[in-house]
Design a protein around this motif. Structure first.
Motif, mmCIF file in Angstrom:
data_model
loop_
_atom_site.group_PDB
_atom_site.id
_atom_site.type_symbol
_atom_site.label_atom_id
_atom_site.label_comp_id
_atom_site.label_asym_id
_atom_site.label_seq_id
_atom_site.Cartn_x
_atom_site.Cartn_y
_atom_site.Cartn_z
ATOM 1 N N ASN A 136 -45.873 71.179 -23.434
ATOM 2 C CA ASN A 136 -46.529 70.241 -24.472
ATOM 3 C C ASN A 136 -47.909 70.819 -24.696
ATOM 4 O OD1 ASN A 136 -46.513 67.674 -26.117
ATOM 5 N ND2 ASN A 136 -48.240 67.347 -24.714
ATOM 6 N N THR A 137 -47.905 71.016 -26.013
ATOM 7 C CA THR A 137 -49.299 71.349 -26.702
ATOM 8 C C THR A 137 -49.895 69.950 -27.490
ATOM 9 O OG1 THR A 137 -48.609 72.370 -28.761
ATOM 10 C CG2 THR A 137 -49.265 73.797 -26.443
ATOM 11 N N GLY A 138 -49.177 69.071 -27.963
ATOM 12 C CA GLY A 138 -49.558 67.969 -28.715
ATOM 13 C C GLY A 138 -50.442 66.901 -27.611
ATOM 14 N N ASN A 139 -51.244 66.203 -28.744
ATOM 15 C CA ASN A 139 -52.034 65.131 -28.120
ATOM 16 C C ASN A 139 -51.223 63.762 -28.070
ATOM 17 O OD1 ASN A 139 -54.324 66.828 -27.869
ATOM 18 N ND2 ASN A 139 -54.732 66.146 -30.186
ATOM 19 N N VAL A 140 -51.304 63.192 -26.821
ATOM 20 C CA VAL A 140 -50.573 61.819 -26.756
ATOM 21 C C VAL A 140 -51.758 60.868 -26.849
ATOM 22 C CG1 VAL A 140 -49.336 60.300 -25.434
ATOM 23 C CG2 VAL A 140 -48.665 62.880 -25.438
ATOM 24 N N THR A 141 -51.728 59.780 -27.701
ATOM 25 C CA THR A 141 -52.863 59.028 -27.827
ATOM 26 C C THR A 141 -52.179 57.508 -28.025
ATOM 27 O OG1 THR A 141 -54.139 60.387 -29.275
ATOM 28 C CG2 THR A 141 -54.813 58.117 -29.216
ATOM 29 N N VAL A 142 -52.530 56.743 -27.039
ATOM 30 C CA VAL A 142 -52.232 55.313 -26.974
ATOM 31 C C VAL A 142 -53.279 54.287 -27.135
ATOM 32 C CG1 VAL A 142 -50.807 53.610 -25.648
ATOM 33 C CG2 VAL A 142 -50.149 55.998 -25.491
ATOM 34 N N SER A 143 -53.353 53.496 -28.364
ATOM 35 C CA SER A 143 -54.355 52.702 -28.579
ATOM 36 C C SER A 143 -53.621 51.280 -28.609
ATOM 37 C CB SER A 143 -55.236 53.060 -29.694
ATOM 38 O OG SER A 143 -55.857 54.234 -29.244
ATOM 39 N N ALA A 144 -52.931 50.620 -27.555
ATOM 40 C CA ALA A 144 -52.394 49.445 -28.027
ATOM 41 C C ALA A 144 -52.636 48.615 -26.682
ATOM 42 C CB ALA A 144 -50.816 49.839 -27.961
ATOM 43 N N LYS A 145 -52.185 47.411 -26.844
ATOM 44 C CA LYS A 145 -52.105 46.540 -25.951
ATOM 45 C C LYS A 145 -50.661 46.352 -25.282
ATOM 46 C CE LYS A 145 -51.856 41.229 -25.190
ATOM 47 N NZ LYS A 145 -52.031 40.129 -25.648
ATOM 48 N N GLY A 176 -52.375 69.264 -24.183
ATOM 49 C CA GLY A 176 -52.683 68.352 -25.273
ATOM 50 C C GLY A 176 -53.579 67.207 -24.332
ATOM 51 N N THR A 177 -54.631 66.799 -25.058
ATOM 52 C CA THR A 177 -55.350 65.501 -24.729
ATOM 53 C C THR A 177 -54.323 64.363 -24.507
ATOM 54 O OG1 THR A 177 -57.257 66.465 -25.811
ATOM 55 C CG2 THR A 177 -57.058 63.967 -25.276
ATOM 56 N N ILE A 178 -54.436 63.449 -23.501
ATOM 57 C CA ILE A 178 -53.875 62.489 -23.047
ATOM 58 C C ILE A 178 -55.094 61.382 -23.014
ATOM 59 C CG2 ILE A 178 -52.277 61.179 -21.330
ATOM 60 C CD1 ILE A 178 -51.189 63.942 -22.598
ATOM 61 N N SER A 179 -54.879 60.530 -24.083
ATOM 62 C CA SER A 179 -55.940 59.626 -24.376
ATOM 63 C C SER A 179 -55.465 58.047 -24.385
ATOM 64 C CB SER A 179 -56.790 59.990 -25.477
ATOM 65 O OG SER A 179 -57.662 58.914 -25.803
ATOM 66 N N VAL A 180 -55.733 57.133 -23.560
ATOM 67 C CA VAL A 180 -55.295 55.980 -23.363
ATOM 68 C C VAL A 180 -56.507 54.834 -23.539
ATOM 69 C CG1 VAL A 180 -54.041 53.974 -22.177
ATOM 70 C CG2 VAL A 180 -53.514 56.681 -22.130
ATOM 71 N N SER A 181 -56.637 54.292 -24.505
ATOM 72 C CA SER A 181 -57.613 53.227 -24.736
ATOM 73 C C SER A 181 -56.832 51.853 -25.055
ATOM 74 C CB SER A 181 -58.207 53.352 -25.952
ATOM 75 O OG SER A 181 -57.684 53.565 -27.087
ATOM 76 N N SER A 182 -56.201 51.360 -23.864
ATOM 77 C CA SER A 182 -55.178 50.122 -23.906
ATOM 78 C C SER A 182 -55.776 49.111 -23.444
ATOM 79 C CB SER A 182 -53.790 50.663 -23.622
ATOM 80 O OG SER A 182 -53.278 51.433 -24.243
ATOM 81 N N THR A 183 -55.375 47.767 -23.690
ATOM 82 C CA THR A 183 -55.648 46.673 -22.913
ATOM 83 C C THR A 183 -54.225 46.448 -22.018
ATOM 84 O OG1 THR A 183 -57.098 45.696 -24.216
ATOM 85 C CG2 THR A 183 -56.012 44.331 -22.837
ATOM 86 N N ILE A 184 -54.179 46.388 -20.655
ATOM 87 C CA ILE A 184 -53.069 46.208 -20.148
ATOM 88 C C ILE A 184 -53.014 44.994 -19.331
ATOM 89 C CG2 ILE A 184 -51.863 46.891 -17.793
ATOM 90 C CD1 ILE A 184 -54.189 49.398 -19.348
#
Length: 170
Positions: free
Chosen positions: A63-72, A97-105
């Motif tokens: 995988n070379t794509g970025n995975v970005t999760v900005s979700a509740k 790829g960059t794995i970036s998570v800015s979620s509220t769990i």
């Protein structure tokens, strides 16, 4: 790439295959598209650059794509460059790829890894590398965050050989 905006109950999202099959095998898949999730996921989420959930073999997949999760997120999101969740044999793969998570769990444990978010049940890893940043800047509240360069969490003994992470995990 894959983009999800808005509200959903539970998701299996991936650059190549978002399977929930009882036995899955992936050989020589590659993904260069970005995956972006915005909004709210009410139940479990399995998000990966190659596959959302693997219950079998993931061999030679990059995988070379970025995975970005900005979700509740509701219940235990599983997020990784290769797969969100895996059990079985994971060999000869990489994530840059960059794995970036800015979620509220809201409930459960969040599993975030450079290649796999969570592995379970004696999963064997061989020749897996991560060179992408893995970051979490969200709010885990009173819940657990399991995060790692190659794997976020290993539940029930797994085996690792010739695996590496050479990037930031924060």
């Amino acid at each position: 790439g894959v983009t999800l905006n808005g509200f959903t109950v539970g998701v299996y999202i991936a650059g190549c295959a978002a399977s929930n099959a009882s036995s899955t095998t992936y050989y020589n898949y590659s993904n260069s598209g970005n995956i972006t999730i915005n909004g709210e996921i009410e139940d479990e989420a399995y998000i990966g650059g190659i596959a959302g959930k693997v219950t079998g073999v993931l061999n030679g997949c990059d995988n070379t794509g970025n995975v970005t999760v900005s979700a509740k997120t509701g219940n235990s999101p599983h997020i990784g460059g290769g797969a969100g969740y895996a059990t079985g044999n994971i060999t000869s793969g990489s994530n840059s790829g960059t794995i970036s998570v800015s979620s509220t769990i809201t409930t459960g444990t969040s599993y975030v890894g450079g290649y796999v978010g969570q592995c379970y049940g004696g999963t064997e890893f061989s020749e897996i590398s991560n060179t992408g940043d893995v970051t979490f800047s969200g709010n885990s509240g009173n819940n657990t965050l399991a995060m790692g360069g190659v794997v976020g969490s290993v539940s029930i003994a797994g085996a690792f050989s010739n695996c590496s992470n050479i990037q930031i995990v924060e």
